[in-house]
Scaffold this motif. Structure first.
Motif, PDB file in Angstrom:
ATOM      1  N   THR A 187      -5.112  -2.660  -4.776  1.00  0.00           N
ATOM      2  CA  THR A 187      -5.123  -1.539  -3.718  1.00  0.00           C
ATOM      3  C   THR A 187      -4.563  -2.245  -2.414  1.00  0.00           C
ATOM      4  O   THR A 187      -4.790  -3.600  -2.365  1.00  0.00           O
ATOM      5  CB  THR A 187      -6.554  -0.759  -3.479  1.00  0.00           C
ATOM      6  OG1 THR A 187      -7.505  -1.687  -3.180  1.00  0.00           O
ATOM      7  CG2 THR A 187      -6.924   0.000  -4.677  1.00  0.00           C
ATOM      8  N   VAL A 188      -3.875  -1.479  -1.553  1.00  0.00           N
ATOM      9  CA  VAL A 188      -3.609  -2.099  -0.295  1.00  0.00           C
ATOM     10  C   VAL A 188      -4.595  -2.424   0.645  1.00  0.00           C
ATOM     11  O   VAL A 188      -5.638  -1.604   0.731  1.00  0.00           O
ATOM     12  CB  VAL A 188      -2.252  -1.247   0.335  1.00  0.00           C
ATOM     13  CG1 VAL A 188      -2.958  -0.175   0.877  1.00  0.00           C
ATOM     14  CG2 VAL A 188      -1.933  -2.076   1.617  1.00  0.00           C
ATOM     15  N   ILE A 189      -4.668  -3.469   1.471  1.00  0.00           N
ATOM     16  CA  ILE A 189      -5.736  -3.718   2.215  1.00  0.00           C
ATOM     17  C   ILE A 189      -5.219  -2.819   3.679  1.00  0.00           C
ATOM     18  O   ILE A 189      -4.378  -2.783   4.071  1.00  0.00           O
ATOM     19  CB  ILE A 189      -5.584  -5.217   2.605  1.00  0.00           C
ATOM     20  CG1 ILE A 189      -6.148  -6.164   1.512  1.00  0.00           C
ATOM     21  CG2 ILE A 189      -6.601  -5.470   3.964  1.00  0.00           C
ATOM     22  CD1 ILE A 189      -6.063  -7.526   1.624  1.00  0.00           C
ATOM     23  N   GLU A 190      -6.387  -2.270   3.957  1.00  0.00           N
ATOM     24  CA  GLU A 190      -6.146  -1.404   5.003  1.00  0.00           C
ATOM     25  C   GLU A 190      -5.512  -2.064   6.443  1.00  0.00           C
ATOM     26  O   GLU A 190      -5.899  -3.004   6.705  1.00  0.00           O
ATOM     27  CB  GLU A 190      -7.466  -0.941   5.695  1.00  0.00           C
ATOM     28  CG  GLU A 190      -7.334   0.508   6.627  1.00  0.00           C
ATOM     29  CD  GLU A 190      -8.600   0.919   6.978  1.00  0.00           C
ATOM     30  OE1 GLU A 190      -8.647   1.965   7.866  1.00  0.00           O
ATOM     31  OE2 GLU A 190      -9.729   0.489   6.313  1.00  0.00           O
ATOM     32  N   GLY A 191      -4.466  -1.124   6.943  1.00  0.00           N
ATOM     33  CA  GLY A 191      -3.867  -2.038   7.981  1.00  0.00           C
ATOM     34  C   GLY A 191      -2.423  -2.730   7.557  1.00  0.00           C
ATOM     35  O   GLY A 191      -1.565  -3.254   8.383  1.00  0.00           O
ATOM     36  N   LYS A 192      -2.390  -2.929   6.314  1.00  0.00           N
ATOM     37  CA  LYS A 192      -1.187  -3.812   5.748  1.00  0.00           C
ATOM     38  C   LYS A 192       0.158  -3.112   5.213  1.00  0.00           C
ATOM     39  O   LYS A 192       0.681  -3.762   4.460  1.00  0.00           O
ATOM     40  CB  LYS A 192      -1.926  -4.826   4.847  1.00  0.00           C
ATOM     41  CG  LYS A 192      -2.832  -5.858   5.347  1.00  0.00           C
ATOM     42  CD  LYS A 192      -2.212  -6.815   6.279  1.00  0.00           C
ATOM     43  CE  LYS A 192      -3.023  -7.952   6.738  1.00  0.00           C
ATOM     44  NZ  LYS A 192      -2.572  -8.931   7.685  1.00  0.00           N
ATOM     45  N   GLU A 193      -0.334  -1.908   5.264  1.00  0.00           N
ATOM     46  CA  GLU A 193       0.846  -0.816   4.571  1.00  0.00           C
ATOM     47  C   GLU A 193       2.403  -1.153   5.108  1.00  0.00           C
ATOM     48  O   GLU A 193       3.235  -1.215   4.380  1.00  0.00           O
ATOM     49  CB  GLU A 193       0.770   0.664   4.759  1.00  0.00           C
ATOM     50  CG  GLU A 193      -0.558   1.144   4.082  1.00  0.00           C
ATOM     51  CD  GLU A 193      -1.974   0.673   5.065  1.00  0.00           C
ATOM     52  OE1 GLU A 193      -3.020   1.071   4.511  1.00  0.00           O
ATOM     53  OE2 GLU A 193      -1.855   0.056   6.054  1.00  0.00           O
ATOM     54  N   LYS A 200       4.663  -1.993  -1.992  1.00  0.00           N
ATOM     55  CA  LYS A 200       4.287  -0.558  -1.873  1.00  0.00           C
ATOM     56  C   LYS A 200       3.965  -0.069  -3.323  1.00  0.00           C
ATOM     57  O   LYS A 200       2.999   0.678  -3.742  1.00  0.00           O
ATOM     58  CB  LYS A 200       5.275   0.019  -1.437  1.00  0.00           C
ATOM     59  CG  LYS A 200       5.130   1.783  -1.098  1.00  0.00           C
ATOM     60  CD  LYS A 200       6.319   2.442  -0.465  1.00  0.00           C
ATOM     61  CE  LYS A 200       5.909   4.025  -0.446  1.00  0.00           C
ATOM     62  NZ  LYS A 200       6.841   4.885   0.376  1.00  0.00           N
ATOM     63  N   PHE A 203       0.270  -0.535  -4.299  1.00  0.00           N
ATOM     64  CA  PHE A 203      -0.806  -0.104  -3.415  1.00  0.00           C
ATOM     65  C   PHE A 203      -1.721   0.716  -4.145  1.00  0.00           C
ATOM     66  O   PHE A 203      -3.037   0.763  -3.761  1.00  0.00           O
ATOM     67  CB  PHE A 203      -0.263   0.751  -2.363  1.00  0.00           C
ATOM     68  CG  PHE A 203       0.448   0.005  -1.075  1.00  0.00           C
ATOM     69  CD1 PHE A 203       0.743  -1.621  -1.213  1.00  0.00           C
ATOM     70  CD2 PHE A 203       1.148   0.637   0.025  1.00  0.00           C
ATOM     71  CE1 PHE A 203       1.398  -2.454  -0.360  1.00  0.00           C
ATOM     72  CE2 PHE A 203       1.709  -0.161   0.948  1.00  0.00           C
ATOM     73  CZ  PHE A 203       1.911  -1.588   0.844  1.00  0.00           C
ATOM     74  N   ASP A 204      -1.553   1.347  -5.184  1.00  0.00           N
ATOM     75  CA  ASP A 204      -2.527   1.871  -5.961  1.00  0.00           C
ATOM     76  C   ASP A 204      -1.957   1.878  -7.532  1.00  0.00           C
ATOM     77  O   ASP A 204      -1.231   2.716  -8.334  1.00  0.00           O
ATOM     78  CB  ASP A 204      -2.591   3.421  -5.754  1.00  0.00           C
ATOM     79  CG  ASP A 204      -3.656   4.190  -6.789  1.00  0.00           C
ATOM     80  OD1 ASP A 204      -4.280   3.621  -7.074  1.00  0.00           O
ATOM     81  OD2 ASP A 204      -3.684   5.612  -6.465  1.00  0.00           O
ATOM     82  N   GLN A 230      -5.577  -6.211  -2.488  1.00  0.00           N
ATOM     83  CA  GLN A 230      -6.926  -6.410  -2.929  1.00  0.00           C
ATOM     84  C   GLN A 230      -6.811  -6.461  -4.394  1.00  0.00           C
ATOM     85  O   GLN A 230      -6.699  -5.177  -5.010  1.00  0.00           O
ATOM     86  CB  GLN A 230      -7.892  -5.451  -2.346  1.00  0.00           C
ATOM     87  CG  GLN A 230      -9.327  -5.643  -2.567  1.00  0.00           C
ATOM     88  CD  GLN A 230      -9.839  -6.977  -2.438  1.00  0.00           C
ATOM     89  OE1 GLN A 230      -9.870  -7.373  -1.255  1.00  0.00           O
ATOM     90  NE2 GLN A 230     -10.638  -7.732  -3.210  1.00  0.00           N
TER      91      GLN A 230
END
Length: 771
Positions: A187-193, A200, A203-204, A230
């Motif tokens: 999963t993407v770490i919040e704020g790193k999009e 990308k 991210f999921d 993550q």
């Protein structure tokens, strides 16, 4: 024992392995053994020999570790006959360390303290009597450090968990179950999009460990390292692992809540973590090996690419503001002239540049114009074509423009080797010289560059650098010795790659040649300082020269010259008359000339070499012809059929240069009507192929190609193909993602194959294309 193990793993005989290891231990090189000691090894090739050498190193290290472990356990007085037998029989380092776990010296743990306090009896009592009240029983075991029932029960639990963690069979079974049934999630770490947009597609993300290809594993690990992703190792159903633990120790989890909670706690805080670390390491090692295999194969193909041969060449190293760097070399690669012209923006001196280049072509009898494939390459190729036309119009022989990969040219330009070759030449011009020479003879020129800089690998910076260097050095050595080296023209870097020739010997050979002139016989190599009998034995067959003895220009080893003399005597011909005489040679029986020293395999090789002496294993020189008017991605449209050159082969497909500065991707599912497990079964680096453009994404700089010229853009063949192949690779139309020239892809998408068809992004997901 080691011989038998290796023989079984490689599918060869024990005596072959023993002979190979004996020869290696005696200082013989892999190329020499593979070529000139076939009788001893039963014809093992260089790949098998390197595998034997590598596996032997592992097993010797394992044997040494076994001795250390056995000694350590025996010193503790705990070595039983059964344990000795288990340790002696184990075949992997992981299993050995599992067996050693209970005896390994470690910092004092809570379990150790609890044992010293007599709480092992409490643990056993709670297991034996699951119906009892744990707190009540614990009251009878209070002692220093465990002053109340809660502390005593925690100590008992620590002892039980320690049993789990030091049981070799349980640890191994849990680890294998987790690897075979678990999956990697990201999963993407919040704020790193935004910062991590290139990841990308992850991210999921979720995929079973056993389905993760090497490039995807390395991409995930890199994304984690860069702080974008993550990663979580999902082992699967916790209850299954808890049941496995309980069954191993016959624990009454159904009747004792305390035991059940202890098992759950042990799984989640100990075995899940340790197994996760093991699985993670295994995934990384497997991915690295996959990346090394791909890199090695691609490098071999590039090094053994077809040479244009000894033809005068003019090289153009393209550029805009800083101009096009030019170098003319003669048929031997000697630099004749250099220049810098400015045909492109902002100077736009097109006609002046054309006239100057035409002058160089005419003055030096240039037959080929090598154009580097970097920035401004298509514009420079057009310039080269106009120069060629100008020469032809003036009555001269039209030189042939050829696009050449310039990967690593800048690395060479700034290297010590280049500085030694051209101390007074501007660094930028050295790159042009390298481009010219690599067209004439890719192998001879590319050996001067660190293999990692040639640009045919995946994630070369993410793998073990020692293993990478060892693997690539082996590839270069094998390639050089397969082709052979002209001792009278070879550079020091090329000579260093010849079997048995060290850097010092290579320098001494060139120095002797410069001082005394060209070698006229192989025997003269014995006059080179420090080139003794052993070094001569190893290198002589791979060093070629044209002199007094015609055999010196062949791959026949000097030690085998007497065999050739016997053949000549039997045929009534001289050696020179025998060479190339297919009619006579084809009628010979190798067994008629074999003896105790030179068996049938060697004699067979000798006859084949006499038939085609000094034959080059590389393919015939051929170049891709790019379509006029197709110079940038926006010039492409779906349905076009183009010619291009394969620049890189990855696990998921192959990149093809079709002349628009950005390489397109032929996904593995678009390579053949049949299922393709490995793209390298179909194409190799440097191969000229015809492809159909399936999709173009100008904004994202992506090109989708197919080797199946009957495919139609927009056609979705995924469902049928997946059903036919049982989901092995997925399918659908080919898709692409860009990579820098000679480098690895910039983006890819690791999502599993989907039934739906639609945008290029969807197709990329089906491609399993990840950076």
């Amino acid at each position: 024992m080691i011989f038998t193990t290796i023989a079984r793993e490689l599918g060869v005989r024990d005596d072959q392995v023993r002979a190979a290891l004996d020869l290696l231990a005696a200082g013989n090189t892999v190329p020499f053994i593979a070529r000139y000691r076939k009788e001893a090894t039963g014809g093992l090739d260089d790949t098998q020999l390197r595998a034997i050498e590598e596996r032997n190193t592992y097993l010797v290290e394992l044997a040494e570790r076994k001795d250390t472990v056995l000694a350590a356990i025996e010193e503790q007085g705990k070595l039983t006959d059964a344990l000795r037998a288990e340790i002696t029989a184990c075949e992997t380092k992981a299993r050995l360390e599992d067996l050693y776990l209970p005896y390994k010296k470690r910092r004092k743990t809570k379990a150790d303290t609890a044992r010293e306090a007599g709480l092992e009896a409490l643990t056993d009592r709670l297991i034996a009597d699951p119906e009892v009240d744990p707190a009540a029983v614990a009251e009878g075991f209070l002692t220093d450090g465990f002053a109340d029932a809660k502390a005593a029960l925690e100590g008992a639990r620590a002892i039980l968990i320690d049993r789990f963690a030091t049981d070799a069979d349980l640890v191994g079974e849990v680890r294998e179950k987790m690897y075979s049934e678990g999956r990697m999630t990201a999963t993407v770490i919040e704020g790193k999009e935004t910062e991590g947009a290139k990841y990308k597609d992850y991210f999921d993300f979720a995929e079973p460990f056993t389905a993760l290809p090497s490039h995807r594993t390395l991409a995930l690990l890199r994304g984690e390292k860069e702080g974008v992703l993550q990663l979580t190792l999902d082992a699967g159903d916790d209850q299954e692992y808890e049941n496995l633990i309980a069954a191993r120790f016959d624990l009454p989890t159904a009747r004792s809540e305390w035991v059940a909670k202890a098992v759950r706690f042990g799984w989640r805080t100990k075995l899940q973590i340790s197994s996760g670390l093991d699985v993670r390491l295994r995934l990384k090692e497997t991915a690295e090996q996959g990346a090394l295999d791909i890199f090695a194969t691609n490098l071999r193909d590039v090094l053994l690419a077809a040479p244009a041969g000894q033809r005068a060449t003019l090289a153009l190293d393209p550029g805009y503001r800083n101009g096009v760097k030019c170098a003319a070399v003669d048929h031997t690669g000697k630099v004749l002239a250099t220049a810098i012209v400015y045909p492109h923006q902002p100077q736009n001196q097109w006609e002046r540049a054309k006239q100057e280049l035409a002058g160089l072509v005419a003055s030096h009898g240039v037959e080929l114009i090598a154009v580097g494939n970097g920035t401004a390459s298509r514009e420079s190729e057009k310039l080269a074509a106009e120069v060629a036309d100008l020469i032809a119009a003036a009555g001269g022989t039209r030189p042939t423009p050829v696009m050449v990969s310039e990967s690593g040219a800048s690395v060479y330009s700034a290297s010590e080797i280049a500085a030694a070759e051209f101390p007074d030449m501007d660094v930028s011009l050295r790159g042009a010289v390298s481009i010219a020479r690599r067209l004439q003879d890719p192998l001879a020129e590319l050996v001067k560059i660190d293999p990692k800089s040639i640009g045919v690998g995946q994630y070369q910076h993410d793998v073990n650098q020692t293993a990478l260097a060892t693997t690539l050095d082996g590839v270069v050595e094998a390639a050089v010795n397969a082709v052979g080296v002209d001792v009278n023209t070879a550079s020091v870097p090329l000579l260093e790659r010849v079997a048995g020739v060290t850097a010092t010997l290579a320098t001494n050979i060139v120095a002797h040649r410069d001082e005394h002139g060209a070698f006229t016989t192989r025997k003269e190599l014995g006059k080179v300082p420090r080139l003794g009998p052993k070094a001569f034995e190893q290198c002589a067959g791979f060093l070629r020269l044209r002199g007094d003895n015609p055999l010196d220009a062949s791959a026949v080893h000097p030690e085998s010259y007497p065999v050739v003399e016997r053949i000549a005597a039997a045929t009534g011909l001289g050696v020179a008359e025998l060479i190339g005489n297919t009619r006579v040679l084809s009628g010979l029986r190798p067994q008629d000339f074999a003896d105790e020293r030179f068996g049938v395999p060697t004699v067979t090789d000798i006859i084949a070499e006499l038939d085609k002496p000094g034959r080059d294993p590389r393919p015939e020189f051929k170049t891709a012809e790019f379509r006029d008017g197709v110079e940038k991605i926006s010039d492409l449209h779906p349905g076009m059929i183009l010619e291009g050159a394969v620049t890189n082969v990855a696990a998921f497909g192959a990149f093809v240069d079709v002349g628009v500065h950005q390489d397109g991707l032929v996904h593995v599912s678009a390579m053949s009507e049949k299922f393709v497990a490995d793209p390298r079964e179909v194409v190799r680096s440097g191969q000229v192929v015809k492809v159909k453009v399936m999709e173009v994404d100008v904004e994202r700089q992506r090109i989708g190609l197919s080797l199946r010229l009957g495919d139609e853009p927009g056609q979705d063949r995924t469902p049928a193909k997946r059903e036919r192949n049982k989901g092995g690779r997925g399918g659908g139309r080919a898709t692409a993602s860009q990579k820098p020239r000679g480098g690895r892809p910039q983006k890819n998408n690791p999502q599993k194959n989907k039934q739906d068809s639609g945008s290029m992004a969807d197709a990329l997901k089906r491609a399993g294309f990840g950076r």
